[in-house]
Design a protein around this motif. Structure first.
Motif, mmCIF file in Angstrom:
data_model
loop_
_atom_site.group_PDB
_atom_site.id
_atom_site.type_symbol
_atom_site.label_atom_id
_atom_site.label_comp_id
_atom_site.label_asym_id
_atom_site.label_seq_id
_atom_site.Cartn_x
_atom_site.Cartn_y
_atom_site.Cartn_z
ATOM 1 N N PHE A 13 -49.340 -21.838 30.127
ATOM 2 C CA PHE A 13 -48.501 -23.031 30.057
ATOM 3 C C PHE A 13 -47.296 -22.888 30.987
ATOM 4 O O PHE A 13 -46.955 -23.811 31.744
ATOM 5 C CB PHE A 13 -48.028 -23.286 28.627
ATOM 6 N N PHE A 14 -46.648 -21.728 30.954
ATOM 7 C CA PHE A 14 -45.468 -21.525 31.792
ATOM 8 C C PHE A 14 -45.849 -21.361 33.266
ATOM 9 O O PHE A 14 -45.055 -21.686 34.154
ATOM 10 C CB PHE A 14 -44.651 -20.335 31.292
ATOM 11 N N SER A 15 -47.052 -20.861 33.534
ATOM 12 C CA SER A 15 -47.506 -20.800 34.925
ATOM 13 C C SER A 15 -47.579 -22.206 35.511
ATOM 14 O O SER A 15 -47.178 -22.437 36.664
ATOM 15 C CB SER A 15 -48.881 -20.131 34.998
ATOM 16 N N GLU A 16 -48.083 -23.162 34.737
ATOM 17 C CA GLU A 16 -48.143 -24.550 35.192
ATOM 18 C C GLU A 16 -46.737 -25.124 35.360
ATOM 19 O O GLU A 16 -46.459 -25.853 36.313
ATOM 20 C CB GLU A 16 -48.929 -25.395 34.181
ATOM 21 N N LEU A 17 -45.862 -24.805 34.424
ATOM 22 C CA LEU A 17 -44.488 -25.293 34.498
ATOM 23 C C LEU A 17 -43.805 -24.781 35.766
ATOM 24 O O LEU A 17 -43.157 -25.541 36.487
ATOM 25 C CB LEU A 17 -43.733 -24.848 33.246
ATOM 26 N N VAL A 18 -43.979 -23.486 36.040
ATOM 27 C CA VAL A 18 -43.366 -22.884 37.231
ATOM 28 C C VAL A 18 -43.882 -23.557 38.491
ATOM 29 O O VAL A 18 -43.115 -23.819 39.435
ATOM 30 C CB VAL A 18 -43.637 -21.367 37.277
ATOM 31 N N ARG A 19 -45.183 -23.861 38.523
ATOM 32 C CA ARG A 19 -45.739 -24.518 39.708
ATOM 33 C C ARG A 19 -45.106 -25.891 39.926
ATOM 34 O O ARG A 19 -44.814 -26.286 41.066
ATOM 35 C CB ARG A 19 -47.256 -24.659 39.562
ATOM 36 N N GLY A 20 -44.883 -26.621 38.847
ATOM 37 C CA GLY A 20 -44.217 -27.914 38.959
ATOM 38 C C GLY A 20 -42.812 -27.786 39.512
ATOM 39 O O GLY A 20 -42.381 -28.590 40.354
ATOM 40 N N VAL A 21 -42.093 -26.770 39.059
ATOM 41 C CA VAL A 21 -40.737 -26.513 39.557
ATOM 42 C C VAL A 21 -40.774 -26.164 41.042
ATOM 43 O O VAL A 21 -40.023 -26.703 41.855
ATOM 44 C CB VAL A 21 -40.070 -25.372 38.757
ATOM 45 N N GLU A 22 -41.662 -25.247 41.390
ATOM 46 C CA GLU A 22 -41.732 -24.773 42.767
ATOM 47 C C GLU A 22 -42.076 -25.893 43.738
ATOM 48 O O GLU A 22 -41.486 -25.993 44.825
ATOM 49 C CB GLU A 22 -42.774 -23.653 42.872
ATOM 50 N N ASP A 23 -43.030 -26.749 43.364
ATOM 51 C CA ASP A 23 -43.440 -27.822 44.270
ATOM 52 C C ASP A 23 -42.282 -28.774 44.579
ATOM 53 O O ASP A 23 -42.073 -29.171 45.732
ATOM 54 C CB ASP A 23 -44.617 -28.597 43.673
ATOM 55 N N ASP A 35 -68.058 -21.987 10.182
ATOM 56 C CA ASP A 35 -67.392 -21.349 9.037
ATOM 57 C C ASP A 35 -65.928 -21.766 8.961
ATOM 58 O O ASP A 35 -65.436 -22.141 7.892
ATOM 59 C CB ASP A 35 -67.485 -19.827 9.142
ATOM 60 N N ILE A 36 -65.243 -21.661 10.070
ATOM 61 C CA ILE A 36 -63.818 -21.996 10.128
ATOM 62 C C ILE A 36 -63.535 -22.782 11.412
ATOM 63 O O ILE A 36 -63.877 -22.338 12.511
ATOM 64 C CB ILE A 36 -62.933 -20.733 10.094
ATOM 65 N N SER A 37 -62.935 -23.947 11.264
ATOM 66 C CA SER A 37 -62.524 -24.751 12.419
ATOM 67 C C SER A 37 -61.188 -24.229 12.957
ATOM 68 O O SER A 37 -60.371 -23.701 12.193
ATOM 69 C CB SER A 37 -62.388 -26.216 12.020
ATOM 70 N N ILE A 38 -60.971 -24.385 14.264
ATOM 71 C CA ILE A 38 -59.735 -23.911 14.898
ATOM 72 C C ILE A 38 -59.183 -24.991 15.822
ATOM 73 O O ILE A 38 -59.938 -25.684 16.509
ATOM 74 C CB ILE A 38 -59.979 -22.614 15.699
ATOM 75 N N ALA A 39 -57.852 -25.120 15.840
ATOM 76 C CA ALA A 39 -57.181 -26.048 16.758
ATOM 77 C C ALA A 39 -55.896 -25.400 17.255
ATOM 78 O O ALA A 39 -55.336 -24.513 16.601
ATOM 79 C CB ALA A 39 -56.872 -27.366 16.059
ATOM 80 N N GLY A 40 -55.423 -25.838 18.419
ATOM 81 C CA GLY A 40 -54.223 -25.233 19.009
ATOM 82 C C GLY A 40 -53.329 -26.245 19.711
ATOM 83 O O GLY A 40 -53.417 -27.450 19.481
ATOM 84 N N PHE A 41 -52.476 -25.723 20.578
ATOM 85 C CA PHE A 41 -51.489 -26.515 21.329
ATOM 86 C C PHE A 41 -51.454 -26.031 22.778
ATOM 87 O O PHE A 41 -51.583 -24.834 23.024
ATOM 88 C CB PHE A 41 -50.088 -26.296 20.749
ATOM 89 N N ASP A 42 -51.254 -26.898 23.720
ATOM 90 C CA ASP A 42 -50.963 -26.635 25.142
ATOM 91 C C ASP A 42 -52.059 -27.117 26.080
ATOM 92 O O ASP A 42 -51.777 -27.507 27.205
ATOM 93 C CB ASP A 42 -50.692 -25.157 25.462
ATOM 94 N N ASN A 43 -53.333 -27.010 25.660
ATOM 95 C CA ASN A 43 -54.467 -27.346 26.539
ATOM 96 C C ASN A 43 -54.443 -26.496 27.801
ATOM 97 O O ASN A 43 -54.522 -27.000 28.925
ATOM 98 C CB ASN A 43 -54.472 -28.842 26.905
ATOM 99 N N ILE A 44 -54.353 -25.176 27.604
ATOM 100 C CA ILE A 44 -54.345 -24.260 28.738
ATOM 101 C C ILE A 44 -55.765 -24.033 29.257
ATOM 102 O O ILE A 44 -56.746 -24.357 28.596
ATOM 103 C CB ILE A 44 -53.708 -22.907 28.361
ATOM 104 N N THR A 45 -55.862 -23.461 30.452
ATOM 105 C CA THR A 45 -57.144 -23.077 31.018
ATOM 106 C C THR A 45 -57.428 -21.630 30.635
ATOM 107 O O THR A 45 -56.562 -20.764 30.778
ATOM 108 C CB THR A 45 -57.119 -23.211 32.551
ATOM 109 N N TYR A 46 -58.638 -21.363 30.128
ATOM 110 C CA TYR A 46 -59.003 -20.012 29.721
ATOM 111 C C TYR A 46 -60.502 -19.827 29.933
ATOM 112 O O TYR A 46 -61.234 -20.806 30.157
ATOM 113 C CB TYR A 46 -58.610 -19.739 28.260
#
Length: 340
Positions: A77-87, A274-285
């Motif tokens: 997430f912060f890698s994307e943020l840094v790229r936005g700043v740098e551009d 068995d167990i559902s999972i959800a998160g935040f950020d929508n990062i690339t992995y």
């Protein structure tokens, strides 16, 4: 080795004063004739003169450098943020001095002192410690250096301009989605509660559960640190009494969700049957995780670019159309939450 060309040499070659050359070099040739400006620029190009930016900054107090303080550069997430700043910096002739604090207050203080000594023109700040007093930062702010928060703010300075995400609304949206799939026993891994956004995400989860008449089991709410290993460790804490008492798990960011995912699979559980999972950020992995994790998308690049545009406007003394920009939540269903 030949001596480097100086501004005095340029003045002698052009037959003008050092002050005249200085005005041309600093892009403020007011009062200098057009032909003289052209002659000076031609000589500068011919001899390969490069101005001493450090010396210039000591005189003008302008470095064309922005400080960027973030808690974890390894987080995508912060890698994307840094790229936005740098551009945006590149588009506007600024350099970016990147400071990674590892979420530690002492490193924040150390970097703030360094940035102040380097006389940056402005500061973009994403803190991991907004509940604690940060004397170096508050002292930096008192020096009237332009400042813009990105995603997190310092409690003592609520009116400071910044760009943010609707963390509470995003958590409410995600929690409602999981509830609508029939889940009632839902575990929640928060980020570090020293940060505003982690508290708001937890608040969105808790309030949505309560508004749906679902009692929250305190044993199923644990605190992490936004990193992969804390999501993994949280599963051990949630399973310490044996068989899981939850059918779904919501993590405060995708890295913790991935850590929990890995821990559950290693312990023989299937996601999402068995167990559902959800998160935040929508990062690339890596796509080895199947299904991918249903998540709330946070526009890291947009936060970085908009925050930088806001800061540059502040540094130029331009009025801001808005002082606090908040981005709305968007849910990305990737199949890791199933109907029960």
């Amino acid at each position: 080795m030949a001596e480097p060309i100086t501004i005095k040499d340029i003045a002698n070659l052009c037959g003008v004063s050092i002050a005249t050359v200085s005005r041309v070099v600093n892009n403020s040739p007011k009062g200098v004739g057009e032909k003289t400006v052209e002659r000076i620029r031609k000589v500068i190009e011919e001899v390969g003169y490069r101005p001493n930016r450090l010396a210039q900054s000591m005189i003008t107090k302008v470095t064309h450098t922005i400080g960027l303080v973030i808690p974890d550069v390894r987080n995508p997430f912060f890698s994307e943020l840094v790229r936005g700043v740098e551009d945006v910096c590149n588009e506007n002739g600024y350099s970016c001095f990147l400071c990674n604090t590892d979420g530690k207050l002492d490193k924040e203080n150390e970097y703030i002192d360094i940035l102040r000594d380097r006389i940056v023109d402005g500061l973009l700040f994403t803190t991991q410690n907004n509940k604690e007093s940060n004397p170096a930062f508050l002292d930096f702010h008192r020096n009237k250096t332009p400042l813009c928060f990105i995603e997190r703010y310092v409690d003592e300075l609520p009116e400071t301009p910044g760009v943010f995400f609707d963390n509470e609304g995003g958590a409410a949206l995600l929690t409602q989605f999981v509830l609508d799939k029939g889940h009632r026993n839902i575990a929640f891994i928060s980020g570090p509660l020293s940060t505003m956004n982690a508290r708001m995400r937890k608040s969105g989860f808790m309030s949505t559960m309560q508004s749906n008449g679902v009692e929250v089991d305190a044993r199923l709410v644990v605190e992490g640190n936004y990193r992969l290993d804390s999501g993994y460790a949280a599963v051990d804490q949630l399973l310490e009494h044996g068989k899981p008492k939850f059918t779904a798990l919501i993590a405060g960011n995708d890295l913790m969700a991935l850590g929990a995912y890995q821990a559950l699979v290693e312990r023989g559980y299937q996601v999402p049957s068995d167990i559902s999972i959800a998160g935040f950020d929508n990062i690339t992995y890596p796509a080895v995780f199947r299904p991918l994790i249903t998540t709330i998308e946070i526009p890291g690049y947009k936060l970085g670019s908009c925050g930088t545009e806001m800061l540059i406007a502040l540094m130029k003394g331009q009025p801001l159309a808005v002082t606090r920009q908040v981005f709305a939540a968007a849910l990305r269903d990737k199949g890791s939450v199933v109907q029960i």
